[in-house]
Design an enzyme around this catalytic site. Structure first.
Site, PDB file in Angstrom:
ATOM      1  N   LYS A 171       0.865  -1.179   0.000  1.00  0.00           N
ATOM      2  CA  LYS A 171       0.000   0.000   0.000  1.00  0.00           C
ATOM      3  C   LYS A 171       0.903   1.231   0.000  1.00  0.00           C
ATOM      4  O   LYS A 171       1.593   1.518   0.978  1.00  0.00           O
ATOM      5  CB  LYS A 171      -0.905   0.007   1.228  1.00  0.00           C
ATOM      6  CG  LYS A 171      -1.801   1.227   1.331  1.00  0.00           C
ATOM      7  CD  LYS A 171      -2.829   1.263   0.221  1.00  0.00           C
ATOM      8  CE  LYS A 171      -3.981   0.336   0.517  1.00  0.00           C
ATOM      9  NZ  LYS A 171      -5.052   0.416  -0.520  1.00  0.00           N
ATOM     10  N   HIS A 299     -11.493  -7.632  -2.803  1.00  0.00           N
ATOM     11  CA  HIS A 299     -10.945  -6.450  -2.145  1.00  0.00           C
ATOM     12  C   HIS A 299     -11.203  -6.480  -0.645  1.00  0.00           C
ATOM     13  O   HIS A 299     -12.177  -7.063  -0.174  1.00  0.00           O
ATOM     14  CB  HIS A 299     -11.575  -5.187  -2.744  1.00  0.00           C
ATOM     15  CG  HIS A 299     -11.090  -3.924  -2.130  1.00  0.00           C
ATOM     16  ND1 HIS A 299     -11.861  -3.144  -1.291  1.00  0.00           N
ATOM     17  CD2 HIS A 299      -9.894  -3.296  -2.239  1.00  0.00           C
ATOM     18  CE1 HIS A 299     -11.166  -2.083  -0.917  1.00  0.00           C
ATOM     19  NE2 HIS A 299      -9.972  -2.160  -1.469  1.00  0.00           N
TER      20      HIS A 299
END
Length: 410
Positions: A171, A299
């Site tokens: 991320k 997700h």
């Protein structure tokens, strides 16, 4: 079977450490609202949604007047009762619908004595593979900061040894792109046999997105996720970078999916059981993707065990799920379900086999973390506790300083 009552409890469940992302941070905890839908046969179905705190509780319980007497089997009618597409322009209820849909599927499964995946077409796999979800993070207690390439590799190695991950997702969007490129390439060098994916949450400029994508084309990538914002921006990156592009931000409904089919911008759609309004819309969307040869992944929007169960049942029934799922789950210090956090084995989590979602609430944990929420309250997802006055822009040019230790800011 008819719905008789709806309850909502907001909890704050600790993370191992505060997690940084391009839009701000998770401030050391996940705030989630657990939903319970009670039926006239005494069964209770479970749902979950994120954020919102007390306002989410009120929004969920306000649906009681809409749904008292509703048959949980009537899932299509449920959709229009809660999230009529025109009425929802004024009351965005997609995530509320998702939480109630989870609970209704849980009720149906318990009533019939079958697991949720049997209601969704039957499982094609017994366990779902997951990627490690790597964040830059502040130090917290025994958990060290993650800021430098070396720290990132060490953290990934520890997760790999503990959980068996063979896919690693970074991320990004926190530090300058060149620095994050150094970190990403350090991961590739440390784990040459493993797959990689990078997600800066759409904060790169078009030029930076293309430059970053080209700079990692030689690596063992699954895909580049949301390097820039919008379908048109992603389409332009896709035309210039030789790897699959993925999104979880700009294909989150069927209109956007149709737009992507007609004018291809991304190759992989990350399906979120909350963002899409439930498990069933995700199964439907996966069928569209299968028809038009768009890849699918699962997700993560910051789940506890209830939503994780929905992700597992979704992953169980999709024959075209060819990518490891995302999950924040291993970042949690605890959970509110009986038996504690579901375990990873060889980078996978087994699909629950009990009736409905296959998980039940630990009432003691629910009460403990509801009290922690009352003590700590909400936190602003789009702010960073270590950067006073900072807020994100898209595209972003106001990066965190990689030379400043994150443990000095926490």
């Amino acid at each position: 079977m008819k719905i008789t009552d709806i309850r909502a409890t907001t909890v704050a469940v600790p993370l191992e450490a505060p997690l940084l992302h391009s839009n701000g941070a998770h401030w050391g905890r996940f705030v989630r609202t657990i939903v319970e839908v009670e039926a006239d046969n005494g069964l209770v179905g479970l749902g979950e949604l994120g954020g919102g705190g007390q306002s989410a509780e009120r929004a969920v319980t306000a649906l009681t007047a809409y749904l008292r007497g509703h048959d949980p089997f009537e899932l299509e009618n449920l959709r229009f009762k809660i999230a009529n597409p025109t009425a929802s322009l004024y009351n965005n209820r997609t995530q509320l619908l998702a939480a109630i849909e989870f609970a209704c599927i849980d009720l149906i499964g318990q009533h019939l004595g079958v697991p949720a995946h049997d209601l969704l077409g039957g499982r094609v796999r017994d366990s779902v593979p997951f990627a490690s979800y790597l964040f830059y993070r502040y130090a917290s207690g025994a958990h060290a900061e993650v800021r430098t390439p070396g720290q990132l590799v060490e953290h990934a190695r520890a997760l790999k040894e503990r959980h068996g991950f063979t896919v690693h997702k970074l991320k990004g969007g926190v530090f300058p792109p060149d620095y994050e490129l150094e970190c990403y390439r350090a991961l590739a060098a440390a784990f040459p046999q493993d797959r990689l994916r990078y997600d800066p949450n759409a904060v790169l400029s078009l030029d930076e997105g293309v430059r970053f994508g080209r700079a990692i084309e030689d690596l063992n990538n699954d895909y580049l996720e949301d390097p820039v914002w919008g379908l048109e921006g992603l389409r332009q990156v896709r035309e210039r970078v030789a790897m699959p592009l993925a999104t979880n931000t700009v294909v989150v409904n069927f209109e956007q999916l149709a737009a992507n089919v007609l004018r291809r911008s991304v190759d992989v759609v990350l399906l979120d059981t909350t963002f899409w309004g439930g498990i069933r819309p995700c199964v439907k969307a996966a069928g569209v993707c299968e028809t038009f040869q768009v890849g699918v992944a699962v997700h993560s929007s910051g789940e506890l065990g209830v939503q994780l169960a929905t992700m597992l049942h979704l992953g169980a029934v999709l024959p075209n799920l060819t990518y490891a799922a995302d999950a924040h789950y291993h970042q949690l210090a605890d959970d509110v379900i009986e038996g504690g956090p579901l375990p990873y084995r060889d980078g996978r989590i087994a699909v629950p086999s009990g009736p409905g979602l296959g998980v039940r609430l630990d009432r003691g944990k629910l009460a403990e973390y509801a009290e922690l929420y009352r003590e700590l309250g909400d936190y602003p997802y789009d702010r960073d506790p270590g950067r006073e006055g900072w807020y994100p822009t898209v595209p972003n040019q106001r990066w965190a300083d990689p030379d400043v230790p994150l443990d000095a800011l926490s």
